[in-house]
Write a protein that holds these residues in place. Structure first.
Motif, PDB file in Angstrom:
ATOM      1  N   ARG A   1      -6.663   6.451   8.642  1.00 30.96           N
ATOM      2  CA  ARG A   1      -5.564   5.506   8.493  1.00 30.96           C
ATOM      3  C   ARG A   1      -6.132   4.102   8.460  1.00 30.96           C
ATOM      4  O   ARG A   1      -7.306   3.878   8.802  1.00 30.96           O
ATOM      5  CB  ARG A   1      -4.589   5.620   9.668  1.00 30.96           C
TER       6      ARG A   1
ATOM      7  N   ASP B   1      10.720   5.302   5.725  1.00 34.88           N
ATOM      8  CA  ASP B   1       9.392   5.016   5.183  1.00 34.88           C
ATOM      9  C   ASP B   1       8.571   4.127   6.110  1.00 34.88           C
ATOM     10  O   ASP B   1       7.357   4.300   6.220  1.00 34.88           O
ATOM     11  CB  ASP B   1       9.516   4.347   3.809  1.00 34.88           C
TER      12      ASP B   1
ATOM     13  N   ASN C   1      11.576   4.358  -3.201  1.00 35.52           N
ATOM     14  CA  ASN C   1      10.864   5.577  -2.812  1.00 35.52           C
ATOM     15  C   ASN C   1      11.335   6.730  -3.690  1.00 35.52           C
ATOM     16  O   ASN C   1      11.917   6.516  -4.763  1.00 35.52           O
ATOM     17  CB  ASN C   1      11.072   5.877  -1.323  1.00 35.52           C
TER      18      ASN C   1
ATOM     19  N   THR D   1      -2.738   6.023   0.307  1.00 36.93           N
ATOM     20  CA  THR D   1      -1.672   6.569   1.145  1.00 36.93           C
ATOM     21  C   THR D   1      -0.998   7.730   0.423  1.00 36.93           C
ATOM     22  O   THR D   1      -0.973   7.796  -0.801  1.00 36.93           O
ATOM     23  CB  THR D   1      -0.634   5.492   1.475  1.00 36.93           C
TER      24      THR D   1
ATOM     25  N   ARG E   1       0.812  -1.211   0.000  1.00 36.56           N
ATOM     26  CA  ARG E   1       0.000   0.000   0.000  1.00 36.56           C
ATOM     27  C   ARG E   1       0.848   1.264   0.000  1.00 36.56           C
ATOM     28  O   ARG E   1       0.530   2.220  -0.706  1.00 36.56           O
ATOM     29  CB  ARG E   1      -0.944   0.008   1.207  1.00 36.56           C
ATOM     30  N   ILE E   2       1.936   1.313   0.787  1.00 33.37           N
ATOM     31  CA  ILE E   2       2.729   2.546   0.823  1.00 33.37           C
ATOM     32  C   ILE E   2       3.569   2.710  -0.433  1.00 33.37           C
ATOM     33  O   ILE E   2       3.987   3.831  -0.752  1.00 33.37           O
ATOM     34  CB  ILE E   2       3.632   2.580   2.072  1.00 33.37           C
TER      35      ILE E   2
ATOM     36  N   LEU F   1       5.526   9.000  -0.807  1.00 34.40           N
ATOM     37  CA  LEU F   1       6.673   8.918   0.091  1.00 34.40           C
ATOM     38  C   LEU F   1       7.530  10.169  -0.048  1.00 34.40           C
ATOM     39  O   LEU F   1       7.856  10.594  -1.166  1.00 34.40           O
ATOM     40  CB  LEU F   1       7.506   7.666  -0.234  1.00 34.40           C
TER      41      LEU F   1
ATOM     42  N   ARG G   1       5.494   6.482   6.760  1.00 33.80           N
ATOM     43  CA  ARG G   1       4.150   6.225   6.245  1.00 33.80           C
ATOM     44  C   ARG G   1       3.498   5.018   6.915  1.00 33.80           C
ATOM     45  O   ARG G   1       2.289   4.858   6.837  1.00 33.80           O
ATOM     46  CB  ARG G   1       4.206   5.978   4.733  1.00 33.80           C
ATOM     47  N   ALA G   2       4.301   4.165   7.543  1.00 35.26           N
ATOM     48  CA  ALA G   2       3.771   2.976   8.213  1.00 35.26           C
ATOM     49  C   ALA G   2       4.479   2.816   9.551  1.00 35.26           C
ATOM     50  O   ALA G   2       5.686   3.066   9.661  1.00 35.26           O
ATOM     51  CB  ALA G   2       3.953   1.729   7.359  1.00 35.26           C
TER      52      ALA G   2
END
Length: 610
Positions: free
Chosen positions: A252, A198, A170, A135, A127-128, A138, A143-144
């Motif tokens: 989220r 990240d 990224n 989302t 997902r990221i 980056l 992000r996670a």
């Protein structure tokens, strides 16, 4: 088992939950992507407490789990997992991936060793790294966020995510995964966060510290994972977790994974998760313990446990072994005792520094040591596949601890042996564990290190003792032995010194000469040029000194007319006639003593009368 917060309808192989788009179940997706197979029986029931409905799906024996590619995972992640030998999904992964990839909140519940890490790790990375998943792009801020209870589990989860994200990129290059946990300097972790991160995997305490110092930015978190939530509850991390959850955005995806679902965890899920889907990756007849793990329970005396464990470690089929204790002191004591007996052993417990704990686990994984003694800090999530034996040196606190301890063996389809030693004062605790898990071993057999049934059960060879004698090194037949040549005697002359100067007597006795005539002439010349040795001064006996001092003091007092005179003047040394010339030149110093108070008073009175 899959449960949703709203009404559930099953139409054409799709699970439709109120307010959510229709999506195929993992079983139906498996049938759609490959040849049709016998599907499972599906029932819908009411689930009290966490959700309104409960969807139960029982897989038949012919079910083949799908691959990650068939479930729609990115090709980079599939390729990275293939390089470490992972192609097909486990049950928890098969059930969670379709929901997690869609960005929905879920609760995953499965036994230890069933692959929960990739159950949330794969959809998190997917997902990221994918633009159209909801989302934000980056940009170097996290992000996670993955929250775990222990440092060892933090290191392991971060390494698993690094392996799975090997080919993901990224905005600057490779995707960055960082572990944040206590016991390590702040500087290196702060520098890593400043360089750009990240995915962050960390323990609650250190995460909260860095967040309060504004080093850890949580305002852009899109995916949040709570792993081993019940263990964090037991360790008292629930208040810290609530503070961290208040710092992340409300919009989220939240995934909560736990082996058990106690009341506070259900309350936490209701508070911070939005319409979560509850997934239980268990078959209908599965027990809490792996069926491939063979369990033995013995009633052993505390004074004989060390000898018994030493003989168990010499079983024929034994490989890597983990020994669990309840206290840190017991763990270190058992490790030291086994090391003295000749075993390659390491220890992991709270009294050791973080570096020592990591070194012990690294050696255990790489085979440098084959016995690891640990407290329950290593009983959660530590994934070492080739552990063949687990020994409970002391009875676990409860059934959850027992399940997680013996879950270190029999992982990923392998077989294992779990041995539990129960002392007489621990029988009541074991009875409750046996009743909760239905083990049918309420009355363990009384066992000692020489009991025949111990040897028969575990395959211990006859004649072994509790001490391992390491074999002497054997020389190869082709080894050529070279005799060492005899050392030549040194011709160096050694001279005796005193106070940094050569001693004449020592020089005469130790100097090596070629002939007696040359030695005599050299000594004569030396004696002629060298000044006479100064004689050491010695103190006189205490009695003689006291007598002379007393006589001189009395004489001086008699001659004096002053009543307050209490100290005698220095007198010449009458006994100095026998001393040397040096003593005559330098008169001996005489200690000046005060006259006793009584004598002074009597002398003053005599003077007044006179």
């Amino acid at each position: 088992m899959v449960s949703g917060a709203g009404p559930v309808n099953i139409t054409g192989g799709y699970v439709v939950v109120a307010g959510r788009p229709a999506r195929p179940t993992s079983c139906v997706r498996d049938a759609m992507t490959r040849k049709a197979r016998t599907l499972s029986k599906i029932t819908v029931e009411q689930e009290p407490g966490l959700a309104e409905t409960l969807l139960t799906a029982e897989l038949d024996n012919t079910h083949v789990p799908p691959s990650f590619a068939e479930l729609g995972v990115r090709e980079e992640i599939v390729r990275a997992l293939g390089e470490i030998g992972i192609e097909r999904t486990f049950a928890i992964q098969e059930l969670t991936l379709p929901l997690a990839l869609a960005g929905e909140d879920l609760i995953g519940q499965a036994r230890t060793g069933m692959g929960k890490t990739f159950g949330f790790g794969v959809p998190l990375l997917h997902r990221i790294a994918t633009a159209d998943t909801g989302t934000t792009p980056l940009d170097g801020t996290p992000r996670a966020l993955v929250i775990v209870p222990t440092r060892e589990l933090c290191i392991q989860v971060s390494k698993d995510l690094e392996n799975a994200s090997k080919y993901l990129t990224n905005h600057q290059g490779s995707l960055n995964v960082t572990a944040i946990y206590g016991g390590r300097p702040y500087d290196t972790q702060i520098a890593a966060l400043r360089d750009g991160v990240d995915v962050v995997v960390g323990t609650p305490g250190r995460l909260l510290d860095l967040a309060n110092q504004n080093h850890l930015i949580l305002g852009k978190i899109g995916v949040l994972v709570l792993d081993e939530a019940d263990e964090m509850l037991d360790l008292g991390f629930l208040p810290d977790i609530e503070r961290i959850l208040s710092m992340v955005p409300d919009k989220r995806q939240t995934m909560l994974f736990s082996a058990t679902m106690p009341g506070p965890i259900i309350t936490l899920a209701r508070t911070f998760l939005t319409k979560p889907t509850h997934i239980r990756a268990e078959l209908a007849n599965d027990s809490a313990v792996h069926d491939r793990t063979e369990q033995f329970v013995y009633r052993a005396h505390a004074m004989d446990k060390a000898e018994l464990v030493a003989r168990v470690l010499q079983a024929e089929s034994r490989g890597a072994t983990m020994i669990f204790t309840r206290t840190k002191r017991t763990a270190q004591k058992v490790a030291d005792d086994l090391a003295e007996r000749g075993f390659n052993v390491g220890a992991v417990h709270g009294d050791l520094g973080q570096i020592a704990r990591e070194k012990a686990l690294t050696k255990f994984r790489k085979g440098g040591i084959d016995v690891l003694v640990a407290t329950d800090v290593a009983a959660r999530g530590i994934d070492i596949d080739d552990v063949t034996h687990v020994i409970n040196y002391q009875c676990p606190e409860d059934e959850k601890t027992y399940v997680h301890r013996i879950g270190r063996t029999g992982r990923a389809g392998r077989t294992g042996v779990a041995i539990t030693l129960i002392d007489w004062d621990e029988l009541h605790r074991w009875e409750s564990i046996n009743k909760a898990l239905g083990l049918n071993m309420a009355d363990p057999a009384e066992t000692y290190s020489r009991s025949p049934h111990l040897y028969a059960d575990l395959g211990i060879p006859e004649g072994v003792t509790g001490v391992i004698r390491k074999a002497a090194p054997v020389r190869d037949e082709d080894t050529v032995l070279e005799e060492r040549t005899e050392r030549t005697k040194s011709s160096r002359s050694r001279r005796r010194t005193r106070a940094g100067k050569a001693d004449a007597e020592g020089a005469e006795s130790t100097t090596t000469t070629e002939s007696s005539s040359s030695t005599d002439s050299a000594d004569d010349t030396t004696d002629g040029d060298k000044p006479a040795r100064r004689r050491r001064r010695r103190r006189k006996p205490a009695e003689a000194g006291d007598e002379s001092t007393t006589e001189s003091t009395d004489a001086a007092t008699a001659e004096s007319s002053e009543p307050d005179t209490a100290v005698s003047a220095p007198a010449d040394n009458d006994n100095g006639g026998d001393s040397d010339a040096d003593d005559a030149a330098t008169p001996a110093r005489r200690r000046r003593r005060r006259k006793p108070a009584e004598a002074t008073a009597s002398d003053a009175a005599a003077t007044v009368d006179a």
